[in-house]
Every structure is written in structure tokens, then in C-alpha cells.
Design a protein around this motif. Structure first.
Motif, mmCIF file in Angstrom:
data_model
loop_
_atom_site.group_PDB
_atom_site.id
_atom_site.type_symbol
_atom_site.label_atom_id
_atom_site.label_comp_id
_atom_site.label_asym_id
_atom_site.label_seq_id
_atom_site.Cartn_x
_atom_site.Cartn_y
_atom_site.Cartn_z
ATOM 1 N N LEU A 1 31.782 -15.163 12.569
ATOM 2 C CA LEU A 1 32.318 -14.048 13.355
ATOM 3 C C LEU A 1 32.060 -14.250 14.854
ATOM 4 O O LEU A 1 32.966 -14.052 15.679
ATOM 5 C CB LEU A 1 31.708 -12.731 12.882
ATOM 6 N N PHE A 2 30.828 -14.655 15.232
ATOM 7 C CA PHE A 2 30.576 -14.775 16.674
ATOM 8 C C PHE A 2 31.357 -15.944 17.261
ATOM 9 O O PHE A 2 31.806 -15.885 18.413
ATOM 10 C CB PHE A 2 29.077 -14.852 16.986
ATOM 11 N N GLN A 3 31.538 -17.018 16.479
ATOM 12 C CA GLN A 3 32.335 -18.129 17.005
ATOM 13 C C GLN A 3 33.790 -17.717 17.218
ATOM 14 O O GLN A 3 34.393 -18.025 18.251
ATOM 15 C CB GLN A 3 32.252 -19.323 16.062
ATOM 16 N N VAL A 4 34.359 -17.003 16.242
ATOM 17 C CA VAL A 4 35.742 -16.546 16.376
ATOM 18 C C VAL A 4 35.868 -15.595 17.570
ATOM 19 O O VAL A 4 36.786 -15.713 18.398
ATOM 20 C CB VAL A 4 36.211 -15.855 15.076
ATOM 21 N N LEU A 5 34.937 -14.647 17.668
ATOM 22 C CA LEU A 5 35.018 -13.646 18.733
ATOM 23 C C LEU A 5 34.827 -14.265 20.117
ATOM 24 O O LEU A 5 35.605 -13.989 21.047
ATOM 25 C CB LEU A 5 33.980 -12.551 18.493
ATOM 26 N N TRP A 6 33.796 -15.109 20.272
ATOM 27 C CA TRP A 6 33.562 -15.705 21.592
ATOM 28 C C TRP A 6 34.692 -16.650 21.988
ATOM 29 O O TRP A 6 35.139 -16.660 23.149
ATOM 30 C CB TRP A 6 32.229 -16.462 21.612
ATOM 31 N N ARG A 7 35.155 -17.445 21.024
ATOM 32 C CA ARG A 7 36.211 -18.416 21.370
ATOM 33 C C ARG A 7 37.531 -17.730 21.678
ATOM 34 O O ARG A 7 38.249 -18.117 22.607
ATOM 35 C CB ARG A 7 36.374 -19.429 20.239
ATOM 36 N N ASN A 8 37.868 -16.700 20.902
ATOM 37 C CA ASN A 8 39.089 -15.953 21.203
ATOM 38 C C ASN A 8 38.975 -15.230 22.537
ATOM 39 O O ASN A 8 39.945 -15.147 23.309
ATOM 40 C CB ASN A 8 39.400 -14.948 20.088
#
Length: 596
Positions: free
Chosen positions: A97-104
């Protein structure tokens, strides 16, 4: 040192400016931060479970878990296994979740920053572009934005998780053994001081790196744009050496920054070793004496590394942070550039636009050079032709720039159809004016794309009609792909005369009531000049034409000729009237026609 400290602390100011800019992303930032925190809490939990498991093995029915109602050691191990599964699953889920959120967030923010920077740059005055290289601007909108994206992709999460590790592990330490907690935390002030020390040292260095990137981009853009000139002067080796010098300056700037950032981990590693040895030795002694639970000792040993080792990542995080903040300052500084020529009016020019133009006691001087015009008054009735003549730098092109509101006059007013141009919208004003300049700019694409640039969606019939009027259709028709011929970057695949005729056709397709020709025939051959002159005789009817010309033979039919010298109109009248005055115009005419 004071200057370096000021530059370094400005990194945090840049972060504050970035957060203010990104306030529309508050929910995404909060969600990404929450996932980073939860992921890190799950990440340090297995070490605690290992210590609890050791406690179960050693103390069995008297362990900490037994006090929760699980009597046998087997039940206690089973429940710990179940907890371990859910903790690992939770850690994996929130890492996703944090990877998806930060990258987006990084993708969205970098796209919006680049778009906002470009749109703001389009609104800036021409003086801004005349004072800066295009390479620096491209580097800001592209490389600097990408640098910020890289930080948001990984650096932001790393900063948050280091802080969470210190707080969460520190809380566990103080609960289990305040003494060992103090010993384990002893190196942290040194580590943090070291981080900020290196940050102060690295900040100015990375600002210099960003400047060197811009210089390198500017050099590349200029050289590739002027490749024909480089080849014609056989200056390839000289330009290669100049590019090498710019590239080496960038390498050297990076080398200094790398030397500072690389020294961080070896220095901090020894501070971490001191904290670990303190926990390992003192905690072991306390466990042997029975004043510290064996399981708690295991937790403390494992968590010491969890506490201290991530701090070595501060070097990489600070490296990313400094690069990103240096880039952020440049991006936000561009966004903060003031717009002096403001489009504050919503009122369009009254339709139909007749095209009368009046310059009423207009004065303007360029801040950088002091050159400009003083007290010029000219009246061009609708449908008439005004020709401006004079030496280079006399102020002719300045009048055109003021008419298009690339600048605003410091004194006087300019009117179209008796309406001050500052009282109408920029779009309405510039839609009423067609500009054909000496320096023709064609965009990469087809001839059709370029001709329809001022009137997207124009039919082929209208495009061909404009091309015929500009006497451009004959050469377009002869090309293998006709209107679909690719012109190349800046129209490099066409001759100068062909580009000039396309520029005229582009302006005609726009069908403006006011046509401005800024030395449109000065750089073309005699045949092209004759073709353009024939075109002008046809298109000048029922349209206001303002011409700047050096060749006086092209303006003999103008209704009014104004001679401009040193920013002032010194003579004004028709061709014959000015010849009869026997002044500056007559002298120039005799010089160009070979008369004594």
C-alpha cells in the motif's frame, strides 16, 4: 560558514514550500504516511515476538504469555506462530500500500508540477526568456522535476520509517530497561548531529550540481540547434571541448557532493557499534544476575540493531533529500516568477474588429539596456499600411512587441479601434494580429500542422487558399507528400524562402484584421521577395498592415512611412512626401537605389 548554513537550512524551507504547494494532495500524503508507519510497526514486531518466544522456552508456565491465559508452552508457541503469520501478512500488505501510494503520489505531483511550471512560464514576460537560456528552463521542468519524483518514490518513506523506528523501539526499550535504553540511545545524538552536519555540507554542493545540470543542458540545446553553423565553421572539435568542460564541471560538482555523503556511513557505523556493545554487554550482565528477563534481553539485543542500523540509511536519505530540495527550490522559484504583463481583462475587442491602431505618446525602455522608444505617436486608420524604417536598434521592433503586449509601455497608450489594448483580453488582442517575423519558427510536424497552427481544425480548402495567397502552394504541391510533408525541427527540411512563405500563409489562414510583418523579406532571395510583395498587394486590401523593412523598395506603396531614429519618429509621410522633404528617408533611398 554562515552562507553554507543558510543554504542548508533553506532545504527545510523548500520542503515547507513544497508541502504548501501539495496541499491538494493532503489525503494521499496522510494515507501514504499512515501506511509507512503501520508497515514499520509490523516490521519491528517479529523481534519482540522472538524475545517473547525465548521467554516461553525458558520460563514455560511462568512466561509472560502464560499470564495471558495460555497455560502450556505448546499453546504459547502456537499463538506466537499465529501472531507471526498475521504480522508478516500485515507488513507485506502495508508495504504494498505505501509503495503504491507514494509512487502514485510521486507520478501525479511531478506531472502537475511540470504542467504548472510550463503553463506559468507561458504567461511570463518576454524579458524573462530573453534573460535566461532555454536549456536551464528545460532542465528545471524535466530533470529537476524527475529528481523530486525520485525522492518521493523512496526517500519520503525512508525518512518517516527512520523516525517511527526511533520512537517505537525507544518506547519498548524504556519499558523493558530504562538503563539499557539510555545506553542504546547514547549514540543517537551523535548520529543525528552527524546527519545534520553532512546535510549542511551537502546542501550547497547539491545546489551547485543542479546549476551544472542546467548549464550542461543549455550547452547541448544550443549546440544541437546550431549544428549547421558548427559544421560550416568546422568547429566540431572546439564545441566538443566546450561540452566536455561543462560535463566535467558537472562531474566535479557531483564528486564533491559524493565525497561528503559517502563519509557519513563509516563515521556513523562506529557510533552504532558503541550503542550495540553497550546493550549486548550491560544487558547480558543484567540477565546473568537475574535483574533482567532473558526474553527481554533477547528483545533488546535484536531491537538495538533495529534502532541503530536504519540510521545509517540517513546518508542515502539525506542525499536524496538534498538533491530533491535543490530541485524543488528551482521549480518553485520558477512558479514564483512574477507576471508583469497581466491578462486581467475579460472584455474582448468589439466585433467586427476594424483594425485601426493608435500609438499615443508611447514610451518604453528595456531595464537591462536602457534602449527603447520615447514619446512615439502614430495613427494607422483601419485598412491602411504603415511602414516603419530605421537603423537596427532604433525601436521599430519594440513598437510591435508593445502592440502584441509582450511588454507594457511605461508611458502612453496603444489603442485598437479606439480601445486601449490593456482593457481587452490578451487572447482577443493577439487573435486580432497576425505576425510574420524575420526569424520564422516552424514546429516539428507537417506543413498542414504548421499552417493550421493559428486556426486548428481549418479545412484543407482554407489551408490551400491561404497557401495560394502567400504564393506557397506551388512548392507545397510539388512535394511528394504535399501538405503532409514533415518540415523537421524548426523547419530545417525547407529552404529559408519556403519557411517565410509558410509563415505568411499561417498568418493569413488566421485571417487577422491587423497583419504585422517584421522584416519578413530581409532574409529571402529576390524571387521570394517578389512573390511576397505580390501577396501583400492582394492581402493588404481591407486589412491594416504594419511593416518593418530595410529594403525601401518594398514599402513605396505604404500609406504612411515613419522613420525611427534613436527611439523617436523623426519623419512621417508617404514615399513621395518624404522624398520631397529630402531628409533621412530621402538619403536612405538614394543610398539603396544608387542615386547620387
Amino acid at each position: 560558514m554562515t552562507q553554507h548554513f543558510t543554504k542548508a537550512t533553506s532545504s527545510f524551507a523548500a520542503l515547507g514550500r513544497l508541502l504548501r504547494y501539495a496541499r491538494g494532495y493532503r489525503r494521499q500524503i496522510i494515507a501514504a504516511t499512515a501506511c509507512s508507519i503501520i508497515n514499520k510497526l509490523f516490521d519491528i514486531a517479529p523481534e519482540i515476538l522472538i524475545g517473547i518466544a525465548i521467554d516461553v522456552v525458558v520460563n514455560k508456565e511462568e512466561s509472560f504469555v502464560a499470564g495471558l491465559g495460555f497455560e502450556t508452552a505448546q499453546e504459547q508457541i502456537t499463538i506466537l506462530a499465529v501472531l507471526t503469520f498475521f504480522i508478516w501478512a500485515g507488513e507485506s500488505l502495508f508495504e504494498y500500500l505505501f509503495q503504491v501510494l507514494w509512487r502514485n503520489l510521486a507520478q501525479r505531483l511531478q506531472s502537475d508540477l511540470r504542467q504548472d511550471a510550463y503553463e506559468h512560464a507561458q504567461r511570463l514576460d518576454m524579458s524573462f526568456f530573453e534573460a535566461r537560456s532555454s536549456g536551464q528552463l528545460v532542465a528545471t521542468m524535466n530533470d529537476d522535476v524527475n529528481q523530486l519524483e525520485r525522492f518521493l518514490d523512496g526517500g519520503a518513506n525512508a525518512m518517516i520509517q527512520v523516525l517511527v523506528t526511533v520512537v517505537a523501539v525507544g518506547a519498548v526499550f524504556f519499558v523493558l530497561s530504562p538503563l539499557i535504553a539510555l545506553l542504546a540511545f547514547t549514540p543517537i545524538p551523535l548520529i543525528v548531529w552527524g546527519a545534520f552536519y553532512f546535510q549542511r555540507k551537502a546542501g550547497p554542493l547539491y545546489a551547485d550540481v543542479r546549476e551544472k545540470v542546467g548549464d550542461l543542458s543549455s550547452r547541448l540545446a544550443n549546440n544541437l540547434g546550431g549544428i549547421a553553423t558548427i559544421k560550416s565553421f568546422t568547429a566540431e572539435q572546439r564545441e566538443a571541448e566546450r561540452l566536455k568542460a561543462s560535463s566535467e564541471a558537472y562531474v566535479e560538482a557531483n564528486r564533491q557532493a559524493i565525497r561528503i555523503s559517502s563519509a557519513f556511513i563509516p563515521v556513523i557505523r562506529m557510533a552504532i557499534l558503541a550503542g550495540f556493545l553497550a546493550t549486548f554487554t550491560v544487558g547480558g550482565m543484567m540477565a546473568l544476575e537475574g535483574t533482567l528477563n532473558v526474553g527481554a534481553y533477547g528483545v533488546l539485543v535484536f531491537l538495538t540493531q533495529r534502532l541503530l542500523w536504519p540510521l545509517t540509511g540517513l546518508a542515502e536519505v539525506i542525499d536524496l533529500f538534498e538533491r530533491a530540495m535543490a530541485s524543488t527550490r528551482r521549480i518553485l522559484d520558477l512558479l514564483a516568477e512574477p507576471v508583469h504583463v497581466r491578462d486581467e481583462a475579460d472584455t474582448p475587442l468589439p466585433e467586427p474588429v476594424r483594425g485601426s491602431v493608435k500609438f499615443n505618446n508611447v514610451s518604453f525602455h528595456y531595464p537591462s539596456s536602457g534602449a527603447g522608444i520615447t514619446g512615439i505617436s502614430l495613427d494607422v486608420p483601419a485598412g491602411n499600411t504603415l511602414a516603419l524604417v530605421g537603423a537596427t536598434g532604433s525601436g521599430k521592433s519594440t513598437l510591435i512587441k508593445l502592440l502584441l503586449r509582450f511588454y507594457d509601455p511605461t508611458e502612453g497608450t496603444i489603442q485598437i479601434d479606439d480601445k486601449p489594448i490593456q482593457s481587452v483580453s490578451l487572447k482577443s488582442l493577439r487573435n486580432a494580429i497576425g505576425l510574420v517575423s524575420q526569424d520564422v519558427y516552424l514546429f516539428e510536424g507537417t506543413i498542414r500542422d504548421n499552417l493550421a497552427y493559428g486556426r486548428p481544425g481549418a479545412s484543407d480548402e482554407d489551408i490551400i487558399d491561404a497557401a495560394r495567397t502567400a504564393e506557397a502552394w506551388s512548392f507545397i504541391e510539388a512535394l511528394p507528400n504535399g501538405l503532409d510533408t514533415e518540415v523537421g525541427e524548426r523547419g530545417v527540411r525547407l529552404s529559408g524562402g519556403q519557411r517565410q512563405r509558410l509563415s505568411l500563409a499561417r498568418a493569413l489562414l488566421k485571417n487577422p484584421p491587423i497583419l504585422v510583418l517584421d522584416e519578413a523579406t530581409s532574409a529571402v532571395d529576390n524571387e521570394t521577395e517578389a512573390a511576397i510583395q505580390r501577396s501583400l498587394k492582394r492581402i493588404g486590401h481591407n486589412r491594416t498592415v504594419i511593416m518593418i523593412a530595410h529594403r525601401l523598395s518594398t514599402i513605396v506603396d505604404a500609406d504612411t512611412i515613419a522613420v525611427v531614429e534613436n527611439g523617436k519618429v523623426v519623419e512621417k509621410g508617404s514615399h513621395q512626401t518624404l522624398l520631397d522633404k529630402n531628409g533621412a528617408y530621402a538619403a536612405q533611398w538614394r543610398g539603396q537605389t544608387g542615386q547620387a
